[in-house]
Design an enzyme around this catalytic site. Structure first.
Site, PDB file in Angstrom:
ATOM      1  N   LYS A  97     -66.489   1.751   3.054  1.00 17.45           N
ATOM      2  CA  LYS A  97     -67.111   2.277   2.187  1.00 17.45           C
ATOM      3  C   LYS A  97     -67.281   1.915   1.301  1.00 17.45           C
ATOM      4  O   LYS A  97     -66.176   1.158   0.658  1.00 17.45           O
ATOM      5  CB  LYS A  97     -65.882   4.051   2.371  1.00 17.45           C
ATOM      6  CG  LYS A  97     -64.397   3.338   1.750  1.00 17.45           C
ATOM      7  CD  LYS A  97     -64.694   3.434  -0.037  1.00 17.45           C
ATOM      8  CE  LYS A  97     -63.180   2.710  -0.399  1.00 17.45           C
ATOM      9  NZ  LYS A  97     -63.005   2.926  -1.337  1.00 17.45           N
ATOM     10  N   ALA A 154     -62.089  -0.089   2.684  1.00 15.75           N
ATOM     11  CA  ALA A 154     -61.390   1.175   3.370  1.00 15.75           C
ATOM     12  C   ALA A 154     -61.307   0.045   4.679  1.00 15.75           C
ATOM     13  O   ALA A 154     -61.345   1.106   5.476  1.00 15.75           O
ATOM     14  CB  ALA A 154     -61.284   2.260   3.210  1.00 15.75           C
ATOM     15  N   ALA A 212     -60.892   1.946   7.810  1.00 14.69           N
ATOM     16  CA  ALA A 212     -61.882   3.074   8.559  1.00 14.69           C
ATOM     17  C   ALA A 212     -61.497   2.426  10.241  1.00 14.69           C
ATOM     18  O   ALA A 212     -61.674   3.201  11.176  1.00 14.69           O
ATOM     19  CB  ALA A 212     -63.112   1.633   8.195  1.00 14.69           C
ATOM     20  N   ASP A 235     -57.759   6.575   2.041  1.00 14.89           N
ATOM     21  CA  ASP A 235     -58.963   6.577   2.520  1.00 14.89           C
ATOM     22  C   ASP A 235     -59.826   7.338   3.745  1.00 14.89           C
ATOM     23  O   ASP A 235     -60.603   7.374   4.177  1.00 14.89           O
ATOM     24  CB  ASP A 235     -59.365   5.818   1.768  1.00 14.89           C
ATOM     25  CG  ASP A 235     -59.408   5.313   0.939  1.00 14.89           C
ATOM     26  OD1 ASP A 235     -59.490   6.142   0.124  1.00 14.89           O
ATOM     27  OD2 ASP A 235     -60.131   3.583   0.291  1.00 14.89           O
TER      28      ASP A 235
END
Ligand code: ATP
Length: 301
Positions: free
Chosen positions: A11, A105, A109, A141
């Protein structure tokens, strides 16, 4: 089924407004995330205990990825098993193309992809809202990483609503050799902005995103962590200037950095800017497009 895999997209924060520290120690955020086509991949096979193998692209610091005990993917799997009160474990392979501690992130992820992959491998059929709750426990996140696309994040970033993102955006992504610790960048933000109030609104950015026009978006990109990141890593400021002089519409530190991203007009423009950066010595300049989808399980026999 013998294995299940899913891609885990990096991201970037198109807008990152950082507010005051809350009572729980987190900063209040107003952010707009976009997932981009730079992917880790998580593959799971049945196994009686946790096992993780990490593979990595040459520019990724594989040694910085923790082993089984501390890896966020094991925490994700354990939370999922606990939710269903089952003792299941798995053998996981994590192939990393997302730089570690890069502000993209990557760990979040991987965690989101692991939830999706193990839910399929173990045939748990967990409702999406339950997966989102687990994701929020894993990190600020992670809920966005589960959803993908583009999203408006509030709270500490974990409360996510999809936002319209009809464009096709082209980015050049320039990772750095050494990562930056997210808590260290926030601490530096606190030193530089001791009286942060309400985080800056994302309304302008959300409107620009909806136009699909890269010049409109370029004018609205905003990151409150960029100044502290520049302070900790002065070379990032020169890199942003360099990318813009190579023709990028706008350069931006991604999240807490140190990865820098450069918005371009289209694919061929991104290729040209990436070539320019490689020529000037930034050997790794990757081209990625957004928005990218969230993780989807792909099973093989
Ligand atoms: P964040 O802003 O969420 O801290 P980041 O993009 O800066 O993220 P990540 O790559 O997610 O950084 O890694 C942050 C830390 O998480 C790393 O320093 C590492 O110690 C730890 N970590 C745990 N599991 C993983 C994983 N699967 N991949 C990468 N890092 C992981």
């Amino acid at each position: 089924m013998s294995s299940v895999r899913a891609r885990a997209a990096a991201k970037i924060n198109l807008h990152l407004g950082v507010g005051a520290v809350r009572d729980d120690g987190y900063h209040g955020l107003c952010t707009v995330y976009q997932a981009i086509s730079l992917y880790d991949e998580v593959t799971a096979e049945p196994w009686h205990s946790w096992r993780i193998e990490t593979r990595a692209e040459p520019y990724v610091d594989r040694a910085a990825v923790p082993g089984v005990g501390d890896n966020i993917v094991t925490r994700a799997g354990t939370l999922l098993a606990d939710l269903h009160d089952v003792e299941l474990r798995a053998d996981l392979v994590v192939e990393k193309a997302i730089p570690v501690a890069g502000g993209l992130a990557g760990g979040s992820a991987d965690a989101a992809a692991t939830l999706v992959v193990l839910d399929e491998l173990w045939d748990l059929q967990t409702p999406q809202e339950e997966l989102l709750k687990l994701a929020a426990q894993l990190g600020s996140d992670v809920p966005f990483a589960l959803l993908g696309g583009a999203g408006h994040g509030t709270g500490r970033g974990e409360l996510v609503e999809a936002v319209p993102d009809p464009g096709e955006w082209w980015w050049v992504v320039v990772p750095q050799r050494d990562g930056l610790s997210t808590p260290a960048v926030y601490r530096h933000f606190d030193d530089m902005v001791p009286h942060a109030g309400t985080p800056a609104s994302a309304d302008g950015l959300i409107a620009a995103l909806a136009t699909g026009d890269p010049r409109e978006l370029a004018a609205c990109l905003h990151n409150d962590l960029q100044r502290p990141a520049f302070d900790l890593r002065p070379e990032l400021r020169s890199l942003i200037t360099l990318g813009e002089s190579e023709g990028a519409l706008r350069g931006l530190v991604s999240g807490s950095g140190p990865t820098c991203v450069f918005l371009c007009e289209d694919e061929s423009h991104a290729d040209t800017v990436a070539d320019g950066l490689r020529y000037t010595g930034h050997v790794t300049a990757l081209v990625a497009t957004g928005p990218a989808p969230g993780p989807a399980a792909d099973a093989t026999d």
